[in-house]
Scaffold this motif. Structure first.
Motif, short mmCIF file in Angstrom:
data_model
loop_
_atom_site.label_atom_id
_atom_site.label_comp_id
_atom_site.label_asym_id
_atom_site.label_seq_id
_atom_site.Cartn_x
_atom_site.Cartn_y
_atom_site.Cartn_z
N ILE A 91 -79.06 35.95 -59.75
CA ILE A 91 -78.85 35.65 -58.43
C ILE A 91 -77.45 34.40 -58.15
CG2 ILE A 91 -81.53 35.46 -57.65
CD1 ILE A 91 -81.52 32.57 -58.30
N VAL A 130 -65.91 36.18 -47.56
CA VAL A 130 -66.27 35.16 -48.62
C VAL A 130 -66.16 33.96 -48.10
CG1 VAL A 130 -65.57 34.72 -50.89
CG2 VAL A 130 -65.82 37.12 -50.40
N ILE A 149 -72.25 31.11 -56.05
CA ILE A 149 -70.75 31.69 -56.14
C ILE A 149 -70.45 32.85 -55.22
CG2 ILE A 149 -68.79 32.06 -57.60
CD1 ILE A 149 -70.59 30.90 -59.92
N LYS A 150 -69.67 32.74 -54.17
CA LYS A 150 -69.10 34.05 -53.43
C LYS A 150 -67.77 34.61 -54.17
CE LYS A 150 -72.44 34.01 -50.56
NZ LYS A 150 -73.70 34.17 -50.78
N TYR A 151 -67.78 35.68 -54.62
CA TYR A 151 -66.47 36.25 -55.30
C TYR A 151 -65.84 37.14 -54.23
CZ TYR A 151 -64.17 38.95 -58.95
OH TYR A 151 -63.21 39.54 -59.68
N LEU A 152 -64.56 36.85 -54.40
CA LEU A 152 -63.68 37.95 -53.84
C LEU A 152 -63.01 38.89 -54.89
CD1 LEU A 152 -62.20 39.06 -51.00
CD2 LEU A 152 -60.33 37.73 -51.87
N PRO A 153 -63.46 40.34 -55.28
CA PRO A 153 -62.77 40.88 -56.33
C PRO A 153 -61.28 41.40 -55.92
CG PRO A 153 -64.47 42.09 -55.11
CD PRO A 153 -64.40 40.84 -54.46
N PHE A 156 -73.77 38.39 -44.43
CA PHE A 156 -73.25 36.99 -45.19
C PHE A 156 -73.34 35.84 -44.21
CE2 PHE A 156 -70.53 38.17 -49.01
CZ PHE A 156 -70.85 39.56 -48.97
N ARG A 159 -65.32 38.71 -63.36
CA ARG A 159 -66.31 39.99 -63.19
C ARG A 159 -67.47 39.59 -64.13
NH1 ARG A 159 -64.83 44.82 -61.57
NH2 ARG A 159 -65.44 45.80 -63.27
N GLY A 202 -74.91 35.19 -56.92
CA GLY A 202 -74.29 35.13 -55.73
C GLY A 202 -74.73 34.08 -54.59
N GLN A 203 -75.81 33.47 -54.93
CA GLN A 203 -76.47 32.38 -54.13
C GLN A 203 -75.52 31.17 -54.32
OE1 GLN A 203 -80.47 31.93 -54.54
NE2 GLN A 203 -80.98 33.94 -54.12
N MET A 221 -69.66 37.08 -62.81
CA MET A 221 -70.71 37.40 -61.59
C MET A 221 -71.41 38.41 -62.03
SD MET A 221 -69.68 35.34 -59.37
CE MET A 221 -70.53 36.17 -57.97
#
Lengths: 217, 105
Positions: free
Chosen positions: A73, A138, A78-82, A100, A49, A75-76, A52
């Motif tokens: 930025i 994701v 690393i894609k994160y599944l919380p 997405f 967390r 998220g460009q 990110m």
């Protein structure tokens, strides 16, 4: 295939007087699944967390191939599944996939049950159905790295093997970091392991290391 | 990401703040039609900042703690989104009050 290396270093997270992480560190490489283990409250989710940008952090250094990353930025890259629900309740499933950049029907090819959820809002799905959709959203979107926080929680036993296969398949051209409470779930999918203990991260070379860090008995 | 997507995501993120803000703006504009004064114009902005801060705090308390990662995954940080909401909200108040002022002032 381009190979990339992600390094997350010097993660320091404090909540008031309580120091959760004093030296969080983890790396990931294209073509590998890295597992992060730790007891409840050790700071696994906190570290993700924080990196990110979803948590106020005292210090964190994130770099890809030695170049520091602008966390505005992130998220460009690393894609994160919380761990909890990520998608807004009212968003239609196909709209989320569109945002997405993932083809909804390629997801349906893997999980045919979802063909009837194309126009459904997230709140119309059960917890497990929404979780699987988020996980695939994701993992099927484009980014050099993925971080999955407890990807097997709430997933049907019949789909767990499919998720494992998907993780292995996607790690061919991406770097993936996975965390879970369940050692067996992680060790079955990960190529290398780290453990968080007393606010610090350490690499795991054998099962004895996990006993030494108090994760296993 | 297209401009349309960006607008959609900003609306999705700041829906409650936009709605509370719009209600506040309309009430202010209505009050301004009853009698214009410069002090009211300034007070409206000061009170707006207070209402904005309270709404922001409440929305953060009640929003799921992981909901922000939907936006972060799409390349939009919390700071960027909040700034967009703030700008649109205050701009709307400024336009509305100035229009009312020019019409009735």
């Amino acid at each position: 295939m381009d190979k990339h290396k992600l390094i997350v270093d010097s993660v320091v997270v404090r909540f008031g007087d309580k120091t959760v992480l004093s030296g969080g560190y983890i790396t990931s490489e294209t073509g590998m699944v890295t597992g992060l283990l730790g007891r409840n409250g050790a700071g696994k989710s906190c570290m993700f967390r924080a990196l990110m940008g979803g948590l106020k952090v005292e210090n964190v250094m994130v770099s890809i191939d030695g170049v520091p990353i602008d966390r505005q930025i992130i998220g460009q890259y690393i894609k994160y599944l919380p761990q909890g629900r990520m998608l807004p309740e009212n968003i239609k499933l196909h709209k989320a996939f569109e945002l997405f950049g993932v083809n909804y029907w390629s997801f349906v090819n893997r999980f045919p049950k979802y063909s009837r959820f194309h126009d459904s809002a997230i709140w119309e799905l059960s917890g497990g159905e929404a979780r699987l959709a988020e996980l695939c959203l994701v993992l099927l979107s484009e980014a050099p790295f993925y971080i999955l926080d407890e990807p097997f929680s709430q997933i049907d036993p019949v789909n767990i093997e499919a998720v494992r296969r998907l993780i292995r398949e996607r790690c061919q051209d991406h770097g993936i970091i996975v965390t879970d409470h369940n050692y067996d779930a992680i060790s079955s999918v990960a190529d290398n392991l780290f453990v968080i203990s007393d606010g610090y991260t350490a690499p795991v070379h054998s099962r004895d290391d996990l006993v030494r860090f108090g994760y296993l008995r | 990401m297209t401009l349309r997507d960006r607008i959609y995501l900003t609306w999705s993120y700041g829906k409650i703040q936009f709605l509370v803000g719009a209600l506040y703006n309309i009430v202010c504009a209505q009050l301004l039609t009853r009698g214009f004064s410069y002090s009211f114009y300034i007070d409206a902005f000061i009170l707006k900042a207070v209402v904005y801060a309270i709404t922001y705090y409440l929305v953060r308390q009640f929003r799921g703690r992981d909901a922000i990662f939907f936006f972060i995954n799409l390349g939009l940080s919390r700071r960027k989104l909040q700034l967009s909401v703030l700008l649109v909200d205050f701009l709307f108040l400024a336009i509305l009050l100035t229009t009312v002022m020019l019409k009735h002032g």
